[in-house]
Write an enzyme that holds these catalytic residues in place. Structure first.
Site, PDB file in Angstrom:
ATOM      1  CE  LYS A  42      -3.527   2.811   0.936  1.00  0.00           C
ATOM      2  NZ  LYS A  42      -4.450   3.191  -0.170  1.00  0.00           N
ATOM      3  N   GLY A  90      -8.172   7.821   1.032  1.00  0.00           N
ATOM      4  CA  GLY A  90      -7.459   8.875   1.757  1.00  0.00           C
ATOM      5  C   GLY A  90      -6.166   8.404   2.399  1.00  0.00           C
ATOM      6  CG  ASN A 126     -10.376   4.259  -4.080  1.00  0.00           C
ATOM      7  OD1 ASN A 126      -9.686   4.953  -3.345  1.00  0.00           O
ATOM      8  ND2 ASN A 126     -10.009   3.982  -5.341  1.00  0.00           N
ATOM      9  N   GLY A 174      -5.226  -1.359 -14.766  1.00  0.00           N
ATOM     10  CA  GLY A 174      -6.482  -0.698 -15.137  1.00  0.00           C
ATOM     11  C   GLY A 174      -7.382  -1.641 -15.900  1.00  0.00           C
ATOM     12  N   GLY A 175      -8.435  -2.087 -15.238  1.00  0.00           N
ATOM     13  CA  GLY A 175      -9.450  -2.883 -15.919  1.00  0.00           C
ATOM     14  C   GLY A 175      -9.054  -4.315 -16.215  1.00  0.00           C
ATOM     15  CB  CYS A 223      -2.743   9.830  -3.973  1.00  0.00           C
ATOM     16  SG  CYS A 223      -4.148   9.666  -2.836  1.00  0.00           S
TER      17      CYS A 223
HETATM   18  C1  DHB Z   1      -5.230   6.257  -2.419  1.00  0.00           C
HETATM   19  C2  DHB Z   1      -5.794   6.187  -3.670  1.00  0.00           C
HETATM   20  C3  DHB Z   1      -4.980   6.174  -4.766  1.00  0.00           C
HETATM   21  O1  DHB Z   1      -5.481   6.090  -6.036  1.00  0.00           O
HETATM   22  C4  DHB Z   1      -3.611   6.236  -4.613  1.00  0.00           C
HETATM   23  O2  DHB Z   1      -2.844   6.231  -5.669  1.00  0.00           O
HETATM   24  C5  DHB Z   1      -3.058   6.309  -3.355  1.00  0.00           C
HETATM   25  C6  DHB Z   1      -3.874   6.313  -2.256  1.00  0.00           C
HETATM   26  C7  DHB Z   1      -6.088   6.295  -1.237  1.00  0.00           C
HETATM   27  O3  DHB Z   1      -7.137   6.952  -1.300  1.00  0.00           O
HETATM   28  O4  DHB Z   1      -5.719   5.712  -0.208  1.00  0.00           O
END
Ligand code: DHB
Length: 315
Positions: free
Chosen positions: A48, A75, A72, A251-252, A132
């Protein structure tokens, strides 16, 4: 896996036994989740996106499935970069590389995290997230070409590790060239295309409301609808970037056919986001066997046999 067909690939000078693995985001936040990826057939483990400090992220519900994918606005909930750096020691038990996604809340944070990662072994590469879309008040660096250049200058000054970038989707032909001109000035190891299509809105006609709580329902879109955009970004950067830069398609991808299409466009590996969230680690085995079957039918022994070989329209 069929014995005479190999899905092996090389990213950041590291061998991956299989070109299919997880996208950063779903199911890769805890040690348990990272171990589950290690134990699956996925060809690498990707963490992550990490920030300097642990974060709780946005209010829930912050992820929703839709008939065509997902939305989503997480954050950046994560345990803080030291947690993911420490996992590198545990990842060494698996016969696949461990990559760390880094998404500092500022340039200083990215520099601090990336310079500190020099103290850790077992990290095959860093995927620096320039895209992000979900932190209120923080624009995506990847949509600001000068800021992207500035960021890359700063982080390459402090790292000896292979470093790649996770890009947002671009939609205008000159933008591909502008970003490629920035990236081609740095020793980028790989480029991952694409992050979610940022700030979409999904409406539920039954409730007459939105599906997720943060940001009045706006969030990153993944899944079926983003595949043509992802393929376009993979193809453009495969064509425009220095030839030693690997493209990672994201992606997809929910089937072997989707993975095949990404590789045809130039991807050296593919990552699974929405579908991994929905299906868990069994998706890797399924997609591997579907891709292997396609390759068998077409008589391709390895991904090099068709990587990037997308044909123009033929009448
Ligand atoms: C989050 C979403 C993303 O697309 C990303 O690249 C990094 C973090 C998130 O919302 O946690």
């Amino acid at each position: 896996m069929t014995p005479d067909i190999s899905l092996a690939t090389i990213i950041a000078d590291t061998d991956l036994p299989c070109c299919i693995y997880n996208a950063s985001g779903p199911r890769c936040s805890t040690e348990e989740e990272l171990h589950a990826i290690g134990e699956s057939v996925a060809g690498a483990i990707l963490s992550k996106s990490a920030t300097l400090q642990k974060r709780e992220g946005n209010e829930k519900p912050r992820y929703a499935d839709t008939p065509w994918g997902s939305i989503n606005s997480m954050g950046l909930p994560n345990e803080g970069y030291e947690y993911y750096a420490a996992f590198a020691a545990q990842a060494s038990q698996y016969d696949k590389p461990y990559f760390m996604s880094v998404s500092g809340m500022s340039l200083d944070e990215n520099v601090k995290i990336i310079s500190d990662l020099e103290n850790y072994e077992g990290i095959a590469g860093i995927e620096l997230n320039l895209s992000c879309p979900n932190v209120p008040g923080k624009p995506q660096t990847g949509y600001d070409f000068e800021q992207s250049r500035h960021t890359l200058e700063a982080v390459f000054a402090v790292t000896t590790k292979p470093l790649g970038v996770k890009l947002p989707p671009y939609f205008d032909i000159p933008h591909f060239q502008m970003m490629a001109d920035v990236l081609n000035d740095f020793p980028i190891a790989f480029v991952t295309c694409i992050n979610s299509v940022g700030n979409g809105l999904v409406v539920d006609p039954a409730t007459e409301g939105v599906l997720i709580k943060p940001k009045q329902g706006f969030g990153g879109i993944g899944g079926d609808f983003v595949k043509p955009t992802a393929l376009a970004n993979v193809r453009q950067f495969y064509t425009l970037l220095n030839k030693n830069v690997s493209i990672i398609g994201c992606g997809g991808i929910k089937s072997g056919q989707d993975a095949f299409e990404h590789i045809l466009c130039g991807a050296s590996a593919v990552q699974i986001g929405t579908r991994f969230m929905q299906e868990g680690t069994p998706c890797f085995e399924r997609i591997v066997s579907e891709l292997t079957e396609i390759m068998q039918k077409k008589n391709y022994r390895n991904i090099e046999a068709f990587k990037g070989k997308l044909k123009d329209y033929q009448s």
